[in-house]
Design a protein around this motif. Structure first.
Motif, PDB file in Angstrom:
ATOM      1  N   ALA A  72     -15.665 -21.792 -31.337  1.00 27.29           N
ATOM      2  CA  ALA A  72     -14.568 -22.327 -32.175  1.00 27.29           C
ATOM      3  C   ALA A  72     -14.540 -23.797 -31.987  1.00 27.29           C
ATOM      4  CB  ALA A  72     -12.989 -21.649 -31.777  1.00 27.29           C
ATOM      5  N   GLU A  73     -14.567 -24.446 -30.941  1.00 28.89           N
ATOM      6  CA  GLU A  73     -14.589 -25.845 -30.719  1.00 28.89           C
ATOM      7  C   GLU A  73     -16.055 -26.440 -31.252  1.00 28.89           C
ATOM      8  OE1 GLU A  73     -13.957 -26.834 -26.821  1.00 28.89           O
ATOM      9  OE2 GLU A  73     -11.632 -26.330 -26.826  1.00 28.89           O
ATOM     10  N   GLY A  74     -17.045 -25.635 -31.204  1.00 32.03           N
ATOM     11  CA  GLY A  74     -18.159 -26.263 -31.602  1.00 32.03           C
ATOM     12  C   GLY A  74     -18.153 -25.948 -33.309  1.00 32.03           C
ATOM     13  N   SER A  75     -17.712 -25.065 -33.884  1.00 28.52           N
ATOM     14  CA  SER A  75     -17.754 -24.688 -35.197  1.00 28.52           C
ATOM     15  C   SER A  75     -16.709 -25.921 -35.679  1.00 28.52           C
ATOM     16  CB  SER A  75     -16.843 -23.521 -35.496  1.00 28.52           C
ATOM     17  OG  SER A  75     -16.774 -23.429 -36.677  1.00 28.52           O
ATOM     18  N   ALA A  76     -15.800 -26.393 -35.187  1.00 29.88           N
ATOM     19  CA  ALA A  76     -14.631 -27.190 -35.740  1.00 29.88           C
ATOM     20  C   ALA A  76     -15.315 -28.773 -35.635  1.00 29.88           C
ATOM     21  CB  ALA A  76     -13.446 -27.226 -34.753  1.00 29.88           C
TER      22      ALA A  76
ATOM     23  N   LEU B 175      -6.867 -20.894 -34.232  1.00 27.57           N
ATOM     24  CA  LEU B 175      -6.725 -19.921 -35.330  1.00 27.57           C
ATOM     25  C   LEU B 175      -8.269 -19.073 -35.305  1.00 27.57           C
ATOM     26  CD1 LEU B 175      -5.179 -21.345 -38.323  1.00 27.57           C
ATOM     27  CD2 LEU B 175      -4.419 -19.380 -37.133  1.00 27.57           C
ATOM     28  N   THR B 176      -9.365 -19.984 -34.905  1.00 28.37           N
ATOM     29  CA  THR B 176     -10.592 -19.419 -35.176  1.00 28.37           C
ATOM     30  C   THR B 176     -10.801 -18.486 -33.923  1.00 28.37           C
ATOM     31  OG1 THR B 176     -11.432 -21.500 -36.284  1.00 28.37           O
ATOM     32  CG2 THR B 176     -12.892 -19.920 -35.044  1.00 28.37           C
ATOM     33  N   VAL B 177     -10.294 -18.730 -32.903  1.00 29.50           N
ATOM     34  CA  VAL B 177     -10.567 -18.021 -31.779  1.00 29.50           C
ATOM     35  C   VAL B 177      -9.738 -16.713 -31.686  1.00 29.50           C
ATOM     36  CG1 VAL B 177      -9.897 -17.717 -29.119  1.00 29.50           C
ATOM     37  CG2 VAL B 177     -10.909 -20.093 -29.711  1.00 29.50           C
TER      38      VAL B 177
END
Length: 189
Positions: free
Chosen positions: A106-110, A151-153
């Protein structure tokens, strides 16, 4: 009294999560209540330390230990695992590695969507700038980015497969991308 845990539960006032199969020592009154609820059984003569599933072998509660480097994103540790588990309403430790993987994704995607590196605080940002690893337009994390990551997680945790069968699904209009969009850079054209 020693009891054997039958399913995930909280065994004491310190909110210590216990996994199935663990042998834990609790107050007699609590033990009787847990046995009556069907979440534990008497450990019949088991001595703490005899069993490979002894509670000592389990990791310490998340709020009492340093973050595990396997469950953190080295380049962008913008959320603590404890906060993510709280968001997911997870109190047991046996999914920490999976949740850590979802957090990293999620952090990488953001960061990929934003086209910039995001740092947890100003000191980390300044250190990256000095080391010339900050990239173009780095920024310090803000609540909107943290909420988008949560939200993504949550989505990854609740939807562990690529497809959903027999359910109507709709994306919420103010989801993760809407939270990230104002901070996106380098769109081109």
């Amino acid at each position: 009294m020693k009891i054997k845990v039958l399913r995930h539960m909280l065994v004491d006032s310190n909110i210590t999560p216990s996994r199935p199969g663990a042998v834990v020592d609790v107050d007699d009154d609590i033990a009787k209540e847990l046995i009556a609820q069907g979440t534990a059984e008497a450990a019949s003569g088991a001595k703490k330390g005899d069993d490979a599933t002894d509670e000592k072998a389990a990791p310490a509660p998340a709020n009492k230990k340093a973050p595990d480097p396997k469950t953190r994103v080295p380049d962008m540790p913008i959320l603590a695992l404890d906060m993510v588990k709280s968001h997911l309403r997870v109190t047991w430790p046996n999914e920490d590695q999976l949740i850590g993987l979802y957090l990293a994704a999620a952090e990488g995607s953001a960061a990929s969507f934003l086209n910039r590196k995001v740092y947890p605080d100003q000191d980390a940002l300044e250190a990256a700038v000095l080391a010339e690893t900050a990239g173009d337009d780095p920024m310090v994390v803000n609540p909107e980015i943290q909420a988008a990551v949560l939200l993504t997680v949550g989505h990854l945790y609740m939807n562990r497969e690529d497809t959903i069968v027999g359910a109507t699904v709709a994306e919420l209009p103010r989801g993760a991308l809407a939270l990230l969009q104002p901070y996106r850079v380098g769109l081109g054209v």
